[in-house]
Design a protein around this motif. Structure first.
Motif, PDB file in Angstrom:
ATOM      1  N   LEU A   1      15.724  59.071  11.879  1.00 51.69           N
ATOM      2  CA  LEU A   1      15.990  60.057  13.265  1.00 51.69           C
ATOM      3  C   LEU A   1      15.938  58.585  14.581  1.00 51.69           C
ATOM      4  O   LEU A   1      17.278  58.278  14.991  1.00 51.69           O
ATOM      5  N   SER A   2      15.215  58.240  14.530  1.00 52.96           N
ATOM      6  CA  SER A   2      15.091  57.473  15.344  1.00 52.96           C
ATOM      7  C   SER A   2      16.307  55.728  15.743  1.00 52.96           C
ATOM      8  O   SER A   2      17.018  55.694  16.357  1.00 52.96           O
ATOM      9  N   GLU A   3      16.135  55.413  14.565  1.00 54.79           N
ATOM     10  CA  GLU A   3      17.472  54.354  14.073  1.00 54.79           C
ATOM     11  C   GLU A   3      18.831  55.354  14.180  1.00 54.79           C
ATOM     12  O   GLU A   3      19.679  54.424  14.497  1.00 54.79           O
ATOM     13  N   ALA A   4      18.785  56.383  13.564  1.00 50.22           N
ATOM     14  CA  ALA A   4      19.644  57.070  13.856  1.00 50.22           C
ATOM     15  C   ALA A   4      20.925  57.526  15.343  1.00 50.22           C
ATOM     16  O   ALA A   4      21.428  57.372  16.119  1.00 50.22           O
ATOM     17  N   ALA A   5      19.878  57.517  16.074  1.00 55.74           N
ATOM     18  CA  ALA A   5      20.123  57.954  17.474  1.00 55.74           C
ATOM     19  C   ALA A   5      20.308  56.550  18.512  1.00 55.74           C
ATOM     20  O   ALA A   5      21.186  56.323  18.973  1.00 55.74           O
TER      21      ALA A   5
ATOM     22  N   ILE B   1      25.367  53.188  19.843  1.00 52.96           N
ATOM     23  CA  ILE B   1      25.791  52.075  20.036  1.00 52.96           C
ATOM     24  C   ILE B   1      27.375  52.523  20.480  1.00 52.96           C
ATOM     25  O   ILE B   1      27.963  51.932  21.141  1.00 52.96           O
ATOM     26  N   ARG B   2      27.752  53.891  19.165  1.00 48.31           N
ATOM     27  CA  ARG B   2      28.243  53.828  19.071  1.00 48.31           C
ATOM     28  C   ARG B   2      29.679  54.936  19.836  1.00 48.31           C
ATOM     29  O   ARG B   2      30.930  55.046  20.758  1.00 48.31           O
ATOM     30  N   THR B   3      28.581  56.066  20.475  1.00 46.99           N
ATOM     31  CA  THR B   3      28.837  56.721  21.673  1.00 46.99           C
ATOM     32  C   THR B   3      29.052  56.710  23.007  1.00 46.99           C
ATOM     33  O   THR B   3      29.227  57.682  24.256  1.00 46.99           O
ATOM     34  N   GLY B   4      27.781  56.386  23.291  1.00 46.04           N
ATOM     35  CA  GLY B   4      27.283  56.165  24.555  1.00 46.04           C
ATOM     36  C   GLY B   4      26.078  57.202  24.760  1.00 46.04           C
ATOM     37  O   GLY B   4      25.628  57.420  25.992  1.00 46.04           O
ATOM     38  N   ASP B   5      25.400  57.929  23.704  1.00 46.97           N
ATOM     39  CA  ASP B   5      24.777  59.045  24.012  1.00 46.97           C
ATOM     40  C   ASP B   5      23.461  58.148  23.889  1.00 46.97           C
ATOM     41  O   ASP B   5      22.712  58.297  22.592  1.00 46.97           O
ATOM     42  N   THR B   6      23.062  59.125  24.789  1.00 38.14           N
ATOM     43  CA  THR B   6      21.196  58.143  25.247  1.00 38.14           C
ATOM     44  C   THR B   6      20.347  59.362  24.920  1.00 38.14           C
ATOM     45  O   THR B   6      18.986  59.771  25.874  1.00 38.14           O
TER      46      THR B   6
END
Length: 552
Positions: free
Chosen positions: A514-518, A523-528
């Motif tokens: 999950l950490s790596e996926a987040a 990086i892809r969408t800017g979702d932080t």
């Protein structure tokens, strides 16, 4: 022509052994893999000399489009053995030597750094116009090219087999032909077998399959050769495994039978049918009407023959003493965990190993019955009852044989499949239905709570049937999302509030994912919006929970 020149010509004619190539079907006027249908003969007035390839001029050639990188085998051969067949060239009035046949050999010789190559050199006729000389050279090139014939694979295989028979090592042949040692070994085996060479000419099997056929052929196993030939290319691996296992079982049976043979028992290589003239021990009694026991057999073992049936891996054996171990005495929960403590009165899985169980069945040849001291069991007074008993015995024998034969085929099928699976997974592209297969498999394993979690994640009805319907209608990408959702559901239901302490390796692996996926999502969408907090980091093994500040 000088004596030295004559010697060179003789040597080049007799030792013209350039490497073979699958590329000889191109319109190459250069006999780089010289397989010609004519004997090399020196052109009229030719002088044979060794020349530095850099001193030679590559003249015009009917073959104009080529790339030296397309000839790795020829380059390797020239690097090892040099140029053996002479190029053809003319020496002009200006003294320059122009090659009109053999350009690839000369160019490859330059590339590998040879200092000399053999050349047949003829003087240009000063009375012939330049254009006419060029026409003649082009005619020579085309004629030489048209008359070159690739060496048939069958002839190559026979030649390698002959060299091996004469004492050449596979390594020496491989170096000489610029081929791999394993390929030479297989090709040589094929060349030594009439059946394999015939099949090679018919192009029915690949090199590995032909080498297997050749191996059995040279051993004189005609049954195996016939079965493999009839199996065809696509069923070959299974048939080969089946035959290999049968031959191994036969060998093991004979070795096991030695313990009986030393007492005088005959050893059967096939289980006898009722009508083959052998009486099983359970159909015999002593003259006193008592059942025949093993003790009776050893009074005169030479009267009897024995059939040994095997069940592979049926027995459990103590790894140190070799003593038999009962299956119920093993704690199978210790499998895969050397440090695990077996339950009370039980033993660790690692203390036992599997062994084959050989079961003897004794038979008395019918011709040995008179005077043996034994007689047939009295038959049923009712003919129908006797026929029924005979039929029951025969059915039991057939049932035992069916189990044995199908087990052997199952073992061969498993081995063939296990050989195939690494090849299936070796490519960069997975099979098209991979996601659907994994998802549907997981769907049938989910519990009620897990299905409810998946339903909440994906908006799919919380039942196995609904999941399967959704999976079968999904694109591969959507199917992978369903797979991920199910894995998430399985992982989440294992996580409690004390995850920081007792999450376990599977929970840690899930949280690290999950950490790596987040991070990728950021990086892809800017979702932080997501990152692991401290208790999750502890569960993931990224920090020690004792280092968490509980006052903040």
């Amino acid at each position: 022509m000088s004596t030295a020149s004559l010697s060179l010509v003789a040597d080049t004619i007799e030792t013209s052994d350039q490497p073979d190539t699958d590329q000889t079907t191109t319109t190459d006027t250069d006999p780089i893999g010289e397989n010609a249908d004519v004997e090399l003969v020196a052109p009229p007035e030719a002088v044979a000399e060794y020349k530095n390839p850099h001193e030679l001029i590559i003249d015009e050639n009917v073959r104009m489009s080529f790339d030296l990188d397309d000839y790795p085998e020829q380059e390797a051969s020239i690097r090892v053995r040099g140029v053996r067949a002479p190029a053809l060239a003319q020496r002009g009035a200006d003294g320059k030597i122009r090659v009109y046949d053999g350009q690839l050999r000369v160019l490859l010789a330059r590339r590998v750094g040879l200092e000399s190559v053999p050349v047949w050199i003829t003087p240009a006729d000063p009375d012939v116009e330049d254009n006419e000389q060029r026409i003649e050279r082009l005619l020579d090139q085309i004629t030489l090219n048209d008359r070159r014939i690739p060496l048939p694979e069958v002839d190559r295989a026979r030649g390698i087999a002959m060299m091996l028979e004469l004492g050449a090592t596979p390594t020496r042949i491989a170096q000489g032909l610029a081929r791999k040692r394993g390929e030479v070994t297989k090709t040589g085996a094929i060349g030594a077998s009439q059946t394999a060479t015939r099949l090679l000419a018919e192009q029915q099997f690949d090199l590995d399959q032909l080498a297997v056929i050749a191996n059995y052929d040279t051993r004189g196993d005609t049954d195996a050769v016939t079965r493999l030939e009839n199996a065809g290319r696509w069923n070959f691996a299974y048939t080969r495994r089946l035959i290999d296992n049968e031959r191994t079982t036969t060998k093991d049976r004979l070795e096991t039978g030695l313990a009986y043979a030393v007492y005088g028992f005959g050893i059967l290589t096939n289980e006898p049918n009722p009508d083959t003239g052998y009486l099983p021990i359970d159909r015999l009694v002593t003259e006193a009407g008592e059942p025949v026991t093993v003790e009776h057999l050893y009074t005169d073992p030479t009267l009897w023959v024995v059939w040994l049936a095997v069940e592979r891996g049926r027995l459990l054996i103590d790894t140190e003493t070799g003593a038999h171990v009962a299956i119920e005495d093993v704690d199978w929960n210790t499998r895969g965990n050397p440090a695990a403590q077996p339950g009370e009165g039980l033993r660790h899985v690692d203390t036992v190993t599997r062994a084959d169980e050989w079961t003897p069945t004794y038979y008395l040849p019918e011709k040995a019955l008179p005077g043996s001291g034994f007689t047939l069991v009295a038959t049923e007074p009712d003919p129908e009852a006797e026929a029924s008993a005979v039929a029951a015995r025969e059915q039991a024998r057939l049932d035992r044989r069916r189990v044995r034969v199908l087990n052997e085929r199952g073992e061969a099928a498993n081995e063939r499949r296990h050989e195939f699976l690494p090849r299936l997974l070796a490519g960069a592209t997975l099979p098209r239905d991979t996601a659907a297969f994994v998802a549907e498999t997981l769907a049938h394993r989910l519990g009620v709570d897990e299905r409810a979690q998946v339903s909440a994640l994906l908006g799919i009805e919380a039942s196995s049937e609904a999941l399967v319907v959704a999976i079968r209608a999904a694109s591969p990408n959507r199917a992978w999302k369903i797979v991920l959702a199910m894995q998430v559901a399985i992982a989440e239901l294992k996580i409690g509030k004390s995850l920081w302490r007792d999450g376990g390796e599977s929970t840690g692996r899930y949280l690290r994912f999950l950490s790596e996926a987040a991070t990728e999502l950021t990086i892809r969408t800017g979702d932080t919006d997501f990152a692991l907090v401290e208790v999750e980091q502890a569960a993931a093994g990224l920090i020690d929970y004792r280092d968490i500040n509980i006052e903040s």
